[in-house]
Design a protein around this motif. Structure first.
Motif, PDB file in Angstrom:
ATOM      1  N   GLY A   1       0.993  -1.233   0.067  1.00 26.36           N
ATOM      2  CA  GLY A   1      -0.017  -0.038   0.007  1.00 26.36           C
ATOM      3  C   GLY A   1       0.893   1.134   0.121  1.00 26.36           C
ATOM      4  O   GLY A   1       1.950   1.088   0.603  1.00 26.36           O
ATOM      5  N   ILE A   2       0.312   2.327  -0.721  1.00 31.42           N
ATOM      6  CA  ILE A   2       1.180   3.403  -0.769  1.00 31.42           C
ATOM      7  C   ILE A   2       0.517   4.313  -0.327  1.00 31.42           C
ATOM      8  O   ILE A   2      -0.792   4.790  -0.929  1.00 31.42           O
ATOM      9  N   LEU A   3       1.022   5.463   0.595  1.00 39.76           N
ATOM     10  CA  LEU A   3       0.524   6.993   0.767  1.00 39.76           C
ATOM     11  C   LEU A   3       1.267   7.929   0.355  1.00 39.76           C
ATOM     12  O   LEU A   3       2.322   7.950   0.841  1.00 39.76           O
TER      13      LEU A   3
ATOM     14  N   PHE B   1      -1.929  -2.738  -3.645  1.00 45.11           N
ATOM     15  CA  PHE B   1      -3.387  -2.830  -3.170  1.00 45.11           C
ATOM     16  C   PHE B   1      -3.968  -1.612  -3.421  1.00 45.11           C
ATOM     17  O   PHE B   1      -5.155  -1.661  -4.020  1.00 45.11           O
ATOM     18  N   ARG B   2      -3.262  -0.462  -3.356  1.00 42.67           N
ATOM     19  CA  ARG B   2      -4.010   1.062  -3.421  1.00 42.67           C
ATOM     20  C   ARG B   2      -2.695   1.866  -3.425  1.00 42.67           C
ATOM     21  O   ARG B   2      -1.995   1.742  -2.415  1.00 42.67           O
TER      22      ARG B   2
ATOM     23  N   ALA C   1      -6.065  -0.301   3.481  1.00 41.15           N
ATOM     24  CA  ALA C   1      -4.871  -0.562   2.785  1.00 41.15           C
ATOM     25  C   ALA C   1      -3.871  -1.029   3.903  1.00 41.15           C
ATOM     26  O   ALA C   1      -2.953  -1.701   3.497  1.00 41.15           O
ATOM     27  N   GLY C   2      -3.766  -0.481   4.845  1.00 41.80           N
ATOM     28  CA  GLY C   2      -2.948  -0.774   6.035  1.00 41.80           C
ATOM     29  C   GLY C   2      -3.214  -2.411   6.339  1.00 41.80           C
ATOM     30  O   GLY C   2      -2.253  -2.958   6.664  1.00 41.80           O
TER      31      GLY C   2
ATOM     32  N   GLU D   1       0.686  -5.978   2.556  1.00 38.65           N
ATOM     33  CA  GLU D   1       1.885  -6.540   3.598  1.00 38.65           C
ATOM     34  C   GLU D   1       2.801  -5.392   4.203  1.00 38.65           C
ATOM     35  O   GLU D   1       3.326  -5.668   5.274  1.00 38.65           O
ATOM     36  N   ARG D   2       2.825  -4.414   3.247  1.00 40.21           N
ATOM     37  CA  ARG D   2       3.502  -2.956   3.621  1.00 40.21           C
ATOM     38  C   ARG D   2       2.980  -2.006   3.303  1.00 40.21           C
ATOM     39  O   ARG D   2       2.367  -1.930   2.170  1.00 40.21           O
ATOM     40  N   LEU D   3       2.841  -1.174   4.034  1.00 39.42           N
ATOM     41  CA  LEU D   3       2.554   0.396   3.749  1.00 39.42           C
ATOM     42  C   LEU D   3       3.715   1.283   3.504  1.00 39.42           C
ATOM     43  O   LEU D   3       4.406   1.363   4.469  1.00 39.42           O
ATOM     44  N   VAL D   4       3.919   1.965   2.618  1.00 38.52           N
ATOM     45  CA  VAL D   4       4.977   2.818   2.359  1.00 38.52           C
ATOM     46  C   VAL D   4       4.474   4.433   2.167  1.00 38.52           C
ATOM     47  O   VAL D   4       3.728   4.541   1.275  1.00 38.52           O
ATOM     48  N   VAL D   5       5.016   5.103   3.003  1.00 42.52           N
ATOM     49  CA  VAL D   5       4.530   6.509   3.035  1.00 42.52           C
ATOM     50  C   VAL D   5       5.484   7.341   2.564  1.00 42.52           C
ATOM     51  O   VAL D   5       6.620   7.401   2.866  1.00 42.52           O
ATOM     52  N   PHE D   6       4.925   8.382   1.567  1.00 42.22           N
ATOM     53  CA  PHE D   6       5.845   9.330   0.983  1.00 42.22           C
ATOM     54  C   PHE D   6       5.311  10.553   1.369  1.00 42.22           C
ATOM     55  O   PHE D   6       4.147  11.180   1.263  1.00 42.22           O
TER      56      PHE D   6
END
Lengths: 140, 130, 99
Positions: B4-6, B35-36, B118-119, B123-128
């Motif tokens: 997941g990407i934020l 995922f999103r 999404a979290g 399996e991973r959430l990556v924040v930018f």
């Protein structure tokens, strides 16, 4: 619930309130997230500790003309968000102590609904350990 | 792996959206699933269909749209953050009595619950952000 | 755990705070303006060199090159990665962004 996944979510707050919107919008995520019954913790580090300063005073009609959203932190206990960790070194270097922070409390269901403090002031080893245990770390 | 990407910042002002795009593209090319991608804070501006960058520069919204089309990427814009910043889709514009809407192709507006989901689902959430 | 830092250490304390919480077996990725913390000859060099004894530090090469620097300018021991390498690191670890 279609599946019973419970993950550990940590919200990391490192920004002061009002100067930017991060603190307010981060809190909005925490409130929405509370409905998902996950294992939620909040960490306040660096300027993030200023979010919890008591006696914040402003409203849409007075002061800086922005909503005082600090009262929302006081409601977190009602949303079962009661694991709030504050980095001691960040408080120290800003000349703050626990007495400068809002009193965030919750009622402990497992202990006759006794009112307890949600805030733990922790050192960096405790906080580092907490971070290691997380599944999802949300930074704003 | 499912990511997941934020994205927390808007286009051009900060590199966050560019970094998120490069990361997402690299992940997809390596065969990972996204995922999103969730756009929050000023990140909602990445979804504007009214961006007009100079010809010799990248078009950030179109680039996301194209990636979305190629990989069926789920691009979600936070409704609360979008509304206060004047980003409305057609339905929302109608509902709020506004005379225009400005969401680019491939993006859609939805609630913050989509970020939490999404979290949970990734399996991973990556924040930018910034 | 993978810590990401995207700020110059001369602008914010993100890198210093990140290193305060990084532990053995963790990894740190410096990207965007964060790459300035990975360069030789700065005030931060000894902090980075000391940190390398405990955990791995990576730098995103496209961000280094975009800013007029080369891999040769990066402190020895800091490992270069591209976006695909960033994805690999994120796949291996829970990611904490120090925004």
């Amino acid at each position: 619930m279609e599946d019973e996944v419970i993950k550990k979510f940590l919200y990391v707050n490192r920004k002061a309130p009002y100067g930017t919107i991060y603190a307010l919008e981060s809190l909005e995520v925490v409130l929405i997230g509370a409905a998902f019954d996950q294992d939620v913790s909040l960490a306040f580090i660096d300027d993030g500790v200023y979010q919890l300063k008591k006696d914040q005073k402003t409203s849409v009609d007075s002061g800086i003309g922005m909503k005082d959203f600090s009262k929302t932190y006081l409601a977190l206990g009602d949303y079962d968000v009661n694991k709030i960790y504050v980095d001691k070194a960040s408080l120290d270097e800003r000349g703050l102590t626990a007495d400068d922070l809002m009193e965030l409390v919750y009622e402990d269901e497992d202990d006759d609904y006794k009112e307890k403090s949600s805030i733990s002031i922790v050192n960096q080893d405790e906080l580092a350990l907490l971070m290691e245990q997380q599944d999802v770390v949300l930074s704003f | 792996m499912k990511f997941g990407i934020l994205v927390n910042e808007g286009p051009y002002q900060h590199q966050a959206s560019d970094s998120a795009y490069q990361f997402t593209k690299a992940a997809l090319e390596k065969g990972h699933e996204i995922f999103r991608v969730f756009f929050y804070h000023d990140g909602v501006y990445n979804a504007s269909r009214l961006l007009v960058p100079p010809q010799d520069d990248r078009h950030i919204a179109n680039r996301w749209s194209a990636l979305s089309k190629e990989y069926k990427l789920d691009l979600v814009v936070c409704i609360a953050a979008a509304q206060r910043r004047g980003m409305l889709d057609e339905n929302e514009a109608k509902r709020q009595g506004k005379d225009a809407h400005n969401i680019a192709e491939g993006f859609h507006i939805s609630g913050l619950g989509q970020l939490i989901e999404a979290g949970i689902q990734s399996e991973r959430l990556v924040v930018f952000g910034d | 755990m993978l810590h990401t830092v995207n700020k110059s250490p001369f602008q914010t304390n993100s890198l210093e705070t990140c290193l305060r919480f990084a532990r053995a077996s963790h990894s740190v990725l410096l990207f965007e303006d964060g790459i300035y913390g990975a360069l030789k000859g700065t005030r931060l060099e000894s902090l980075i060199t000391d940190s390398l004894k405990s955990y791995s530090i990576y730098v995103l090469v496209p961000d280094v090159e975009a800013r007029g620097m080369r891999i040769g300018d990066v402190i020895d021991g800091v490992k270069p990665v591209d976006y695909a390498g960033f994805v690999d690191l994120a796949a291996e670890n829970t990611v904490q962004a120090w925004l």
